[in-house]
Every structure is written in structure tokens, then in C-alpha cells.
Design a protein around this motif. Sequence first.
Motif, PDB file in Angstrom:
ATOM      1  N   LYS A  53       0.821  -1.209   0.000  1.00  0.00           N
ATOM      2  CA  LYS A  53       0.000   0.000   0.000  1.00  0.00           C
ATOM      3  C   LYS A  53       0.859   1.265   0.000  1.00  0.00           C
ATOM      4  N   THR A  54       2.028   1.171   0.653  1.00  0.00           N
ATOM      5  CA  THR A  54       2.844   2.374   0.820  1.00  0.00           C
ATOM      6  C   THR A  54       3.245   2.990  -0.522  1.00  0.00           C
ATOM      7  N   HIS A 107       7.837   4.922   7.457  1.00  0.00           N
ATOM      8  CA  HIS A 107       7.321   5.590   6.256  1.00  0.00           C
ATOM      9  C   HIS A 107       8.230   6.744   5.854  1.00  0.00           C
ATOM     10  N   ASP A 146      -2.696   6.152   7.228  1.00  0.00           N
ATOM     11  CA  ASP A 146      -2.349   4.737   7.192  1.00  0.00           C
ATOM     12  C   ASP A 146      -2.984   4.037   8.390  1.00  0.00           C
ATOM     13  N   GLU A 147      -3.339   2.788   8.206  1.00  0.00           N
ATOM     14  CA  GLU A 147      -3.986   2.003   9.268  1.00  0.00           C
ATOM     15  C   GLU A 147      -5.132   2.814   9.860  1.00  0.00           C
ATOM     16  N   GLY A 167       2.316  -2.640  10.292  1.00  0.00           N
ATOM     17  CA  GLY A 167       3.130  -2.142   9.188  1.00  0.00           C
ATOM     18  C   GLY A 167       4.634  -2.305   9.163  1.00  0.00           C
TER      19      GLY A 167
HETATM   20 MG    MG Z   1       1.540  -0.574   5.654  1.00  0.00          MG
END
Ligand code: MG
Length: 707
Positions: free
Chosen positions: A300-301, A331, A395-396, A566
Motif C-alpha cells: 500500500k505504501t 514511512h 495509514d492504518e 506495518g
Molecule cells: Mg503498511
Amino acid sequence: MSASPSSPTPLSPATPLTAPQKALRKLGLVRDIDLALHLPLRYEDETRIVRLRDAREGDEVQIEAVVTANEVNFRPRRQLLVTVDDGSDTCTLRFFNFYPSQQKALAVGTRVRARGEVRGGFSGRTMMHPVVRAAAGALPDALTPVYPTVAGLPQAYLRRAVATALERADLSETLPAAISDRNAGVPAWDLRRSLTFLHHPTPEVSIAELEARSHPAWQRLKAEELLAQQLSQLLAKRERDRLRAPSLCAHPGGLHERLLAALPFGLTGAQRRVGEEIARDLARTVPMHRLLQGDVGSGKTVVAALAAAIAIDAGWQCALMAPTEILAEQHFRKLIGWLEPLGIGVARLSGSQKKKERREMLERIESGAAALVVGTHAVIQEQVKFRRLALAIIDEQHRFGVAQRLALRGKMGVDPQVAADDGAPAAGPMEPHLLMMSATPIPRTLAMSYYADLDVSTLDELPPGRTPVVTKVVSDRRRDEVIERIRAQLAQERQVYWVCPLIEESEALDLSNATATHAELSAALPGVLVGLLHSRMAPAEKKAVMDLFKEGLVGVLVSTTVIEVGVDVPNASLMVIEHAERFGLSQLHQLRGRVGRGAAASACVLMYSQPEGGRLSEASRERLRAMAETHDGFEIARRDLEIRGPGEFLGARQSGAALLRFADLATDADLLEWARALAPRLLDQHPDMAKRHVERWLGGKSDYLKA
Ligand code: MG
Ligand code: ADP
């Protein structure tokens, strides 16, 4: 919640609330309609008198009889014994706690009605603490409701309040006959009839039907509730569609293409498809509201980074918010590695940052020098001022609360003046595009109800070269074998995660302690650096340990669930989860997703601990079995929903949101389909009715559903 004009008792601000009134507020029972929708937990049957001779032992019955004796006994303890006779037999009413007034009211010769459980016994029939009242007036012709209540709110008070509110509430029809007739499956009963019935059902009703909520009155209520939910989501969506956002387009030869070319891998088909869906949204002048769901490790990143590249190339800023410092840091590093060589400024924000660094970052954000901002909740704090934010990525997302998501949307509004200064087309207030990411896929029924206002993109393909993770369920009595397995992995230069559920010894719960495990493994694996990571550590310490693990210097990482989300270390090939029986399914799946990220064969060992002399609960065994059987995140989410129910599954989203009180997504999928089909037509053809319906059902709570 504020008092609406239809509050049961309009109060001037000076009037202090009585205890029951306060309790009513606490229960959220403010408007007449709130009370009318407060349904009984169960019912008591006071409509019939049973003759003592016909009452079987254990029956809960109401009798009508005359008091023939009344005395206080002191052996074995103080008690009031009242004998009654109904002509068919006698019965002793026994009270351990009583007031003198009660004793007086049960004077010999009084005719009373008593309700309670009949017990047999040595000295004849008895009733312990029956509910007694004078035998006056006709019997009620409906069952007596018993409502859920709290301390300070007597059942009798609540009954009166509900009855009054039911009379007074506006229950006029909000479903136009023309529409509902054509929708098969909608119960014929209207709301007033349904509610009147459910509060005071006639005694012939099938209790089973009531309990199974399959009675037409129940069906009607559930259908209306689901419709309200669908309508409010639709309203939120339409409201959003009226907002404006900057149109962001990718250009040939632009940053988006350059980033793609610089990546060390090619995109999967799913990543390409999803990337295009997002790019199409970004090009529109309406804010995107999209959920990107994809199993752990689906990549996804990079999809997020490509979206950011489009925004940045169009001259705007992008923010990425992650739930933990570790994840935000990861990230940040990844993105700075990808984007800085392309000349893009990346800033980071975290709670643990030094003042000086933070000030610098804030300046770079405000001036626009930082095109991408990566951080934790720190990103939504007040001091953070974007020059021209166009894309917010979470994210999440399920790890964030409703309030945080609302704050993000509210606080990040693009200032039209700045936008105009920058030469962007700014007609009225703008909102940034919003991309939410989650590794917990939403089962279909939930997607159709709670997330009906979201556009969803799904990464349904893992990057190539992954080998599936083999999952083993093992008793902790085989701990030595597990440690042996760790040795074998380390011998191949692989790395290992060991997850413990709690950080401190809690004797009561008998949970392993990460610190003790750390010591144990350090001793068992001489020459291997064993790292420890838990939530009480300072962020800098955590980061240092994580860095050593990423660099391969730490061979085994013992941690609490801080690594849950993650974290990406492709060389890790074994995951041991201690007390796996204490984790939820989705959590286990997330944890397992930390391994199997490289080409090496990976394994996940779910180590459970059997309670002393007992067996694992059925639910625990079911969870572990499910984990061993399937790797499909969707299937796991579906089973998780089945086992835990939507309340827990939705986590943060439910807090404050009006969760479904009556409908059950597991059994009412057909009603949900009905509501989904009806909602847009009702809104288009009868907007006033639709608004009234939402207001009635959700009152002030509908805002939460927009988050
Ligand atoms: Mg992730
Ligand atoms: P998640 O969806 O769980 O957030 P990540 O974005 O962390 O997954 O990606 C997991 C790993 O896969 C990362 O190391 C990432 O660089 C890598 N990856 C992502 N896409 C691809 C791809 N198309 N081919 C190979 N590796 C990829």
C-alpha cells in the motif's frame, strides 16, 4: 447531546435535574423518540392469574389470594412470613428485607396479587420476595415491559416515562406508501404499531418470535434503522460532493513517472489498477474519499507515494499520518529514500521530537518547502499549518478514532486565499483529498452499511516472490522445540520476531513477561543479540532497537504488540506469538503479516497456553484453527466479524457513532439490501421525509457517520 424542543420535560436552565432525569440523560434518553425507541429487555406476564393448585414448581406466576396469616420470625434469621390462600391452595410469601409499612399492607384479610417463582418445600408452597400489590382494578391486557436501566432510575419511573413519550412522540410515516409497496420484504406494520406492540405486546405473542427478532414489529424497526443509516451515509456523501478540491493531474514525464522509474521493482497489476482509480479521483474537483484496503504486505505504501507524487507535482502538499511512531518513522525513511533524490522536500512530525527540530519542520511546512509531511497524530495538531495541502493520507485508518479523522478533515481545509495566491482555481472553501489505508479488509455487509459512503479500492494481489507463511499451532509445553526452531533460522542468517501480549508480570493473568522472555532467550541463544521492544520504552529507545533489527544486527526481536502495524523487515522469516489465544483474529493476522515479506520460506508459530487443568475456550480454539486454515485477510475478517460482532470489529469508529441497535448485519442482510436500494430513491423523491427519518433515528449523532 442537547435537549431538543420535544424533550420529555422542558427544563429551564435553573431547574436542577432530579436523579432519574439525570439517569435518563446518561442513557441518552432525551427526546420523546429516544424513549420510544428504548425497547424492553424482557417482559413480565401480569395479564393472568394462575391458581395455586395449577402452578408447577419453578413457574413464574401471578396469583391472587387473601392473606390468612402474617408474622415476623427470627429463626434462622429475621423474616416476614405471610400466608395466603386463593381457594385452591395456600402459599407462604417470604421476605427477608421488609419495611414495617410492607408488613402492614399485608394485614390478614387483605386481597393481594403476588408474582414470583413458586417453590415447593417441606412446609408447602412458598414464594421468595414476590412482587406484591393490592388486588385492585382489572388485569393489564398486555405484557409488562422490563427496560434496561441504570442505578437511580427505577423501573416504574422508566415505564411511565416511556409510555408518556410513546404517546407524544411524532411517529408519523416516513416511508411513502408508493415506495414501500414496491419493496417486497418490508414489513407491513408501521412504526407506531410496531413500537406500541413491542412496548406492550399482547400475551398471545410468541416469545420465541420476539426474542429472535423475527416478528413483523421487529422487522419494521430493523428496516427503519438500516434505512436511517443508509440515508445518513448518502447525505454525507452528497454533502461532500458539493465540496471542492484542487484537481491534481499526473503529467507525462512528471514526478509520478520519475518515481515509478526509480522504484527497485515493478508494480503489481493490482497496484497499477488501484493507482489509476486514485489518479482519477485526484483529477476531479470533488474531494476524494477513498479507502485503500489490502492485506498486510500487499504494497500500500508505494501506492500512497505515487498518489503523493501526483499532488506534489501539481504544486501542492501532501500529509501522511500513521498511528505509531515506529510506523511513521518507517514511512518517513522509505519516502525520503524514494523522493529526496527526485528533489522533493520531506518533513517529519512526531510527539517525541526535539523542540528545535520541530520548529524547523513547522516552518518548512508553513512555507511550503516541505512538499510531503509524514508523522503521527502530531500532524493534526493546531500549530501545524500547511501552505496548500491537497492530499491527506491516513495509514492504518482503523487505528484512529472518529474524532481524529474529523479533526483531520476539518483542520486541513485549504485556505482559499493562499490557494488563490498560488494561482489555483479557488471557488469557495476547499477540502483536501482523503486516502485512507487499512490492512483489515471490511467484510461485505459492513462495507455496505458503515462504510457505504466510502469509495473502496482493493489490492487483491501480493507482490511476486512471496512464499506463503506456514502457520503452526503449538502448546507452550513445547517451548524448547520452538527455541530450537529459532536457532535453525538464525543459522541461516534469518531473523525472528517473538511477540508477547503484556509488558508486566500480572500474576492474576499468568501472562508471560516480555522482559523475562528476553532474558530467557538471551540465555538460550548465546552469541545472538536479542532485542526488546515494548510500549513503555521511550520513542528514541524503540527506534534504536528497531534500527538494529532492520540492519540485521539484532537476530531476535522480543516485543509486545507494538510491532503490530506495518513494520517491514523482509529478512525476518519466523514469527512466534506467545499466548496466541489472547489475541483477536485480525490482530494475529496483522502480526503474521510481518513475516513472509521476502523470498525465504516463512513460518508463524501460534503458541497457546492451556489453563491449569482446563481446556482452551471454544472461541480461542476456533480462532487459532481459523488462523492455521486460512491466509486470506478477507476470510479472516469475515470470521472475526462472526466471532466478535461488529461493535468490536469496528473499533474506534463505533465510539460515538450510532451503532446498529436493532439490526444485526449477520442476519439482516436482506433488510440491508432493501434499505440500500430505497435510500437514494427516498432522498430524491421525498427529501423531506428522508430528512425527518434520519433526524428521528440518529438525532445529533449522524455527524459521526461522516468521519
Ligand atoms: Mg503498511
Ligand atoms: P502494506 O500493504 O502492508 O503496507 P508495504 O507497503 O509495507 O505493505 O509493502 C510491503 C513490502 O513489499 C515492502 O518492502 C515494499 O517495498 C514491497 N513491495 C511493494 N510493492 C512491491 C512490488 N510491486 N514488487 C515487489 N515488492 C513490493
